[in-house]
Design a protein around this motif. Structure first.
Motif, PDB file in Angstrom:
ATOM      1  N   ARG A 113      47.679  19.297  61.287  1.00 29.58           N
ATOM      2  CA  ARG A 113      49.135  19.331  61.478  1.00 29.58           C
ATOM      3  C   ARG A 113      49.838  18.681  60.296  1.00 29.58           C
ATOM      4  NH1 ARG A 113      51.821  21.531  66.106  1.00 29.58           N
ATOM      5  NH2 ARG A 113      50.220  22.019  67.588  1.00 29.58           N
ATOM      6  N   LYS A 155      46.750  31.153  65.886  1.00 32.49           N
ATOM      7  CA  LYS A 155      47.563  31.362  67.082  1.00 32.49           C
ATOM      8  C   LYS A 155      47.606  32.846  67.424  1.00 32.49           C
ATOM      9  CE  LYS A 155      48.976  27.130  67.743  1.00 32.49           C
ATOM     10  NZ  LYS A 155      48.647  26.384  68.907  1.00 32.49           N
ATOM     11  N   THR A 214      54.724  31.937  69.933  1.00 33.84           N
ATOM     12  CA  THR A 214      54.315  30.551  69.736  1.00 33.84           C
ATOM     13  C   THR A 214      54.169  30.259  68.248  1.00 33.84           C
ATOM     14  OG1 THR A 214      53.102  30.618  71.811  1.00 33.84           O
ATOM     15  CG2 THR A 214      52.574  28.830  70.315  1.00 33.84           C
ATOM     16  N   LEU A 231      56.348  27.614  66.031  1.00 32.82           N
ATOM     17  CA  LEU A 231      55.660  26.553  65.300  1.00 32.82           C
ATOM     18  C   LEU A 231      56.074  26.563  63.829  1.00 32.82           C
ATOM     19  CD1 LEU A 231      53.616  24.276  65.346  1.00 32.82           C
ATOM     20  CD2 LEU A 231      51.810  25.963  65.052  1.00 32.82           C
ATOM     21  N   GLU A 272      59.508  25.034  63.531  1.00 30.13           N
ATOM     22  CA  GLU A 272      59.435  23.579  63.649  1.00 30.13           C
ATOM     23  C   GLU A 272      58.938  22.953  62.351  1.00 30.13           C
ATOM     24  OE1 GLU A 272      57.330  22.061  67.082  1.00 30.13           O
ATOM     25  OE2 GLU A 272      58.034  23.762  68.272  1.00 30.13           O
TER      26      GLU A 272
END
Length: 112
Positions: A29, A58, A63, A67, A70
């Motif tokens: 991450r 993913k 989703t 992501l 974000e």
């Protein structure tokens, strides 16, 4: 972070097109170390591509898209840069150089 017009975004996209991604966001991450690396790259280059490796796995497109959005916002916050565009798993960020004489795109962006 500066607000870009659609014409200014097109100009930066044109300059970013031949660039290779200089940073990657991987499985661990987004963290402070990666933020510092991207900030350092932006200080050196003004325009930087970042590859999102974490999103590749993913299966759900919604989703993955959320992501990426974000991550775009987090990188903007931590690096004081402007998100230009994300295509696929590669995002482009822009931060003008501190010294006016070092700004590569200022003249072209001011005309748009």
């Amino acid at each position: 972070m500066i607000e870009l017009t659609s014409k200014q975004r097109k100009i930066l996209e044109k300059h970013a097109q031949p660039l290779k991604p200089l940073a990657q966001i991987g499985k661990e991450r987004f963290n402070e170390e990666q933020a510092a690396q991207i900030k350092r790259l932006l200080d050196e280059h003004e325009l930087v591509k970042v590859r999102y490796l974490i999103v590749r796995n993913k299966a759900d497109d919604e989703t993955a898209g959320g992501l990426k959005g974000e991550l775009d916002k987090l990188i903007e916050q931590y690096t004081s840069s402007t998100h230009v565009r994300t295509i696929g798993n590669v995002a482009v960020f822009y931060k003008p150089a501190k010294e006016e004489k070092d700004r590569k795109f200022e003249k072209e962006l001011s005309k748009a």
